[in-house]
Design an enzyme around this catalytic site. Sequence first.
Site: not given
Length: 184
Positions: A102-104, A151
Amino acid sequence: MERKKVALFLTNGFEELEALAPVDLMRRANIEVNTISINQEKEVVSSRKITVLADKIIKDVNFDEYEMVVLPGGPGTKNYFESKEVLEIVKKFAENKKVGAICAAPTVLASLGILENRKAICFPACEPDLEQGKAILTREAVVKDGNIITSRGAGTAIDFGLALIKELLGEEISEKIGKEIVYY
């Protein structure tokens, strides 16, 4: 039925919501989730300077026992790139088990070639890294392509956690947990 086991990495600088919301949701679904420090000690300091005590240290873990590994993002994502052990584990899981990021953190998958020709998503500022890794970018909160779930960020952490549950236990259990927390 044997309990599903998930290893969720923690590194200094991890984003709290992206790590702890999925842990909370999966544990509500009776999934055994172990938080794994990639540091040399169990204490891990989040991006907002919250100290968390991980369940285990990476060097002490037998990853053969797990069927999924999860990478939260945040500024600490850079630390995954510096850990040969993390990179090897992620590659192995991508071959024959399940990976969530998720994210980075999806940038780690992209750098390893895991996202090539796969649908994926990440934090908007990291999208060029996914494109460079030849991922097919989408605009959904959570994207599942085969055994890989990605995500966007802290705001999609509940969606991400519920998607991980769906992958491991099915849609019915995922929806049940969503209703229990008054998400639906």
